[in-house]
Enzyme design. Sequence first.
Site, PDB file in Angstrom:
ATOM      1  CE  LYS A  18      -7.464   2.768 -25.027  1.00  0.00           C
ATOM      2  NZ  LYS A  18      -8.520   3.809 -25.076  1.00  0.00           N
TER       3      LYS A  18
ATOM      4  CE1 TYR B  22      -4.312   0.986  -0.293  1.00  0.00           C
ATOM      5  CE2 TYR B  22      -4.307  -1.387   0.111  1.00  0.00           C
ATOM      6  CZ  TYR B  22      -4.952  -0.230  -0.359  1.00  0.00           C
ATOM      7  OH  TYR B  22      -6.197  -0.327  -0.891  1.00  0.00           O
TER       8      TYR B  22
ATOM      9  CD  GLU C  38      -4.851   5.306   1.082  1.00  0.00           C
ATOM     10  OE1 GLU C  38      -4.794   6.037   2.085  1.00  0.00           O
ATOM     11  OE2 GLU C  38      -5.851   4.607   0.793  1.00  0.00           O
TER      12      GLU C  38
ATOM     13  NE  ARG D 246      -7.511  -2.698 -19.684  1.00  0.00           N
ATOM     14  CZ  ARG D 246      -7.565  -3.067 -20.951  1.00  0.00           C
ATOM     15  NH1 ARG D 246      -6.707  -3.934 -21.429  1.00  0.00           N
ATOM     16  NH2 ARG D 246      -8.484  -2.580 -21.721  1.00  0.00           N
TER      17      ARG D 246
ATOM     18  CB  THR E 217      -4.845   4.346 -21.977  1.00  0.00           C
ATOM     19  OG1 THR E 217      -4.530   4.451 -23.373  1.00  0.00           O
ATOM     20  CG2 THR E 217      -6.329   4.637 -21.780  1.00  0.00           C
TER      21      THR E 217
ATOM     22  CG  ASP F  79      -8.437  11.096 -23.716  1.00  0.00           C
ATOM     23  OD1 ASP F  79      -7.423  10.371 -23.797  1.00  0.00           O
ATOM     24  OD2 ASP F  79      -9.559  10.675 -23.397  1.00  0.00           O
TER      25      ASP F  79
HETATM   26  C1  LIG Z   1      -9.551   4.115 -24.245  1.00  0.00           C
HETATM   27  C2  LIG Z   1      -9.856   5.534 -24.003  1.00  0.00           C
HETATM   28  C3  LIG Z   1     -10.105   6.026 -22.708  1.00  0.00           C
HETATM   29  C4  LIG Z   1     -10.396   5.155 -21.523  1.00  0.00           C
HETATM   30  O1  LIG Z   1      -9.502   4.268 -21.164  1.00  0.00           O
HETATM   31  P1  LIG Z   1      -9.848   3.074 -20.161  1.00  0.00           P
HETATM   32  O2  LIG Z   1      -8.497   2.665 -19.741  1.00  0.00           O
HETATM   33  O3  LIG Z   1     -10.582   2.067 -20.982  1.00  0.00           O
HETATM   34  O4  LIG Z   1     -10.673   3.618 -19.047  1.00  0.00           O
HETATM   35  C5  LIG Z   1     -10.219   7.388 -22.543  1.00  0.00           C
HETATM   36  N1  LIG Z   1     -10.151   8.218 -23.580  1.00  0.00           N
HETATM   37  C6  LIG Z   1      -9.968   7.787 -24.844  1.00  0.00           C
HETATM   38  C7  LIG Z   1      -9.906   8.779 -25.942  1.00  0.00           C
HETATM   39  C8  LIG Z   1      -9.835   6.425 -25.093  1.00  0.00           C
HETATM   40  O5  LIG Z   1      -9.694   6.005 -26.350  1.00  0.00           O
END
Ligand SMILES: *Cc1c(COP(=O)(O)O)cnc(C)c1O
Length: 422
Positions: A231, A56, A58, A237, A228, A202
């Site tokens: 990807k 942990y 925090e 993840r 993220t 994002d």
């Molecule tokens: C995949 C994605 C997310 C969310 O990601 P998670 O890890 O699935 O919660 C947020 N914004 C965009 C643009 C995405 O493509």
Amino acid sequence: MQSSSEPDLRAVDPEVDALIRQEDDRQRDSLRLIASENYASKAVLQASASSLTNKYAEGYPGKRYYEGMDFIDPLESLAIARARALFGAEHANVQPYSGSPANLAALLALCQPGDTIMGLSLPAGGHLTHGWKVSATGIYYKAVQYGVRRDDHLIDMDEVRSLARAHKPKLIWVGHSAYPRQLDFPAFAAIAQEVGAYLAADIAHIAGLVAGGAHPSPIPHADVVTTTTHKTLRGPRGGLILSKAAHAAAIDKAVFPGLQGGPHNHTTAAKAVAFKEALDPAFKTYAAQIVTSARALAEALVARGYTLSTGGTDNHLLLVDLSPKNLGGRKVAQVLNTCGIELNANAVPFDPRKPFDPSGLRIGLAALTSRGLTAQHMDTVATLIADGIDAATHADGVDDRRCLAIRGRVREFLQPFPAPGL
Ligand SMILES: *Cc1c(COP(=O)(O)O)cnc(C)c1O
């Protein structure tokens, strides 16, 4: 590490072990084209499956609520330093559990509930968390959604500007999950500045391209950048927030204690490894190759008579529009999966069909490129996809023998390209 007498997974839980092995095989033997997926390296997987999951922590390095931080603090500091170096960011928070919590943290840091936010609508390729009505971001904030133009499917900057002037949002999102073109961050920044809004980029889908120099970076233009890590960035993840120094304290407070408790240290370690991999010059080649392959696949599909949203791509993904062929994407995607070709049905802009059975197929090249496939292999990939679509639309319904034959061809085709991590 472990005492050697401790039974391993296969002995403790053969059921779970078998399912993991089957998934390994499936990932090895299928043409993985889901645009949000990739193959994390063995090193990333090892860091992720470590004793760090037991701890942990925090708080933040140097300001923790638990003891025993001797190795966790330097580890998180390392991940932060690498994230900042990779993207050239003033501040990094490596604790978000995933992309959606990262976006919620950005909103919590910069907005009050009820404030107006703007984002690209889901049907136009945006993400749920940019204010779509069923998302917490559409429930707790007053969301205004912009779209793409009907004629060319490109983001309508005139609409973004006029909506921003009319609604005076507190924050504007730029980013997408299914938009095949580059984003014009300076143009978004100019609009945000004109109306006094924060700009949040994002880059969940394109982070690997940005890190590798294959897509312009939002860092100089945006107040906050979320992503993220799993990807195109090819890490574990997880989520990541980058920001200007001025927002550092607000972002950190929003992540913890605003939204989360203890950070997932094993994931933090795996993020650090992925950032190191992405800092290697070889990652630039990887990022450039993704874009080159996506273009080659786009050309090969167009040559076979398919229609693409925006006519092509300049990032890692393409959106095939099946509406001219009067086909639904759902069944095609399911049959392709039977053929060992994994992609997802996706809405195309102004889709005449329902969201559950939309007109599009979304295709991404990040995973195949991680296996070493390049532009020269895209003609074969296009043939396999086209043959799979033909099987799906065969007059007698799904032709299983045809699918089995394609499945065999896929497996044989992928043989020379080892899947990282498996
Ligand atoms: C995949 C994605 C997310 C969310 O990601 P998670 O890890 O699935 O919660 C947020 N914004 C965009 C643009 C995405 O493509």
